[in-house]
Design an enzyme around this catalytic site. Structure first.
Site, PDB file in Angstrom:
ATOM      1  N   ALA A   1       0.831  -1.196   0.000  1.00 22.70           N
ATOM      2  CA  ALA A   1       0.000   0.000   0.000  1.00 22.70           C
ATOM      3  C   ALA A   1       0.867   1.247   0.000  1.00 22.70           C
ATOM      4  O   ALA A   1       1.978   1.258   0.531  1.00 22.70           O
ATOM      5  CB  ALA A   1      -0.928  -0.005   1.215  1.00 22.70           C
TER       6      ALA A   1
ATOM      7  N   GLY B   1       0.328  -5.198   0.705  1.00 28.24           N
ATOM      8  CA  GLY B   1      -0.837  -5.280  -0.165  1.00 28.24           C
ATOM      9  C   GLY B   1      -0.565  -5.979  -1.481  1.00 28.24           C
ATOM     10  O   GLY B   1      -1.475  -6.579  -2.080  1.00 28.24           O
TER      11      GLY B   1
ATOM     12  N   GLU C   1      -0.957  -9.518  -0.700  1.00 25.11           N
ATOM     13  CA  GLU C   1      -2.381  -9.774  -0.504  1.00 25.11           C
ATOM     14  C   GLU C   1      -3.117  -9.846  -1.841  1.00 25.11           C
ATOM     15  O   GLU C   1      -4.084 -10.607  -1.989  1.00 25.11           O
ATOM     16  CB  GLU C   1      -2.977  -8.701   0.405  1.00 25.11           C
ATOM     17  CG  GLU C   1      -2.474  -8.817   1.843  1.00 25.11           C
ATOM     18  CD  GLU C   1      -2.926  -7.684   2.729  1.00 25.11           C
ATOM     19  OE1 GLU C   1      -3.638  -7.945   3.704  1.00 25.11           O
ATOM     20  OE2 GLU C   1      -2.552  -6.520   2.441  1.00 25.11           O
TER      21      GLU C   1
ATOM     22  N   GLU D   1       4.070  -5.670   7.680  1.00 25.03           N
ATOM     23  CA  GLU D   1       3.310  -4.609   8.354  1.00 25.03           C
ATOM     24  C   GLU D   1       3.653  -4.447   9.828  1.00 25.03           C
ATOM     25  O   GLU D   1       3.673  -3.316  10.339  1.00 25.03           O
ATOM     26  CB  GLU D   1       1.802  -4.863   8.198  1.00 25.03           C
ATOM     27  CG  GLU D   1       1.244  -4.528   6.832  1.00 25.03           C
ATOM     28  CD  GLU D   1       1.354  -5.668   5.840  1.00 25.03           C
ATOM     29  OE1 GLU D   1       0.715  -5.610   4.783  1.00 25.03           O
ATOM     30  OE2 GLU D   1       2.109  -6.635   6.133  1.00 25.03           O
TER      31      GLU D   1
END
Length: 264
Positions: free
Chosen positions: A61, A106, A109, A129
């Site tokens: 992200a 992300g 993911e 993270e």
């Protein structure tokens, strides 16, 4: 975001080279639009998602969009990302991740939400993270244990460790051994062409059946994840973690607080 038709396969390229193809709102919206467009086009049998350049598939992200969010804003951002990746996961056409480099946060993911992945020999995966005082918020806590088992998933998430392409194959994250870097997109498109040769209604039925097997408990798990991820984004740990990342230093996290009776 770039799209290119290669026969019956739509190739979608995340094109933010300077940001290592990090996910921002525009990229996430563009990805959803591309997947939806492909699902509505009978001439497209599969979608391949990859990253521009050779270094990164997607480095996660865009932290600049998370910095300063309060808990409500963070929860909205997490749910938006979760819904986007659910659109990938539940697509009526297979979505193949062509992982040409780093797939972190992300980006990892996104790989987990895809139907399956083809990986470059240079690919590596991680959910770092916690090193920023955050947790995966786009479905990682729910999908990764289902893919590689709870212990291996916990190790990656709790330590921030990286997993190389060979280990990803050994754990079943990808059904195919790694391919040379220059061949990863071509290999993914070739698989899309093989899918195109199958009965289209049969392909849709298989995806639907797989979805029923996969989705037991996923929605409730995603709701829990988005709440916890939002609290992490809005907390003191992530403020320090993100600042340290941007300043290229080791974070100085506050000590773990004792649990109160209200927390129990």
């Amino acid at each position: 975001m770039r799209t290119e038709r290669r026969g019956s396969v739509l190739v979608v390229t995340i094109d933010r080279l300077r940001a290592h193809n990090a996910l921002n709102g525009a990229v996430i919206s563009g990805l959803v639009d591309a997947i939806g467009s492909a699902a509505g086009d009978p001439a497209i049998a599969a979608v391949v998602v990859t990253g521009a350049g050779t270094k990164a598939f997607c480095a996660g992200a865009d932290l600049s969009e998370l910095a300063g969010l309060d808990i409500d804003g963070a929860r909205e951002t997490m749910r938006r990302g979760q819904l986007a990746f659910r659109a990938v996961e539940t697509s009526e056409v297979p979505v193949i991740a062509a992982v040409n480099g780093l797939a972190l946060g992300g980006g990892f993911e996104l790989v987990l939400a895809s139907t399956f992945a083809v990986t470059s020999e240079r690919a590596s995966f991680g959910l770092p993270e916690t090193s920023l005082g955050l947790i995966p918020g786009y479905g990682g806590t729910q999908r990764l244990p289902r893919r590689i088992g709870t212990a291996a998933a916990a190790h990656l998430m709790l330590t921030g460790a990286r997993m190389d392409a060979t280990r990803a194959y050994e754990l079943g994250l990808t059904p195919l051994p790694p391919v040379p870097p220059d061949d990863v997109v071509t290999a993914a498109v070739d698989l899309g062409d093989r899918i195109a040769a199958q009965g289209p209604e049969a392909v849709r039925a298989v995806l639907s059946a797989l979805g029923h097997a996969r989705d037991v408990g996923v929605e409730s798990g995603l709701a829990v994840e988005s709440g916890l991820a939002a609290m992490a984004v809005a907390g003191a740990e992530s403020t320090e973690g993100v600042r340290a990342f941007l300043e290229k230093r080791r974070p100085d996290f506050p000590p773990r607080r004792a649990r109160s009776q209200e927390d129990a």
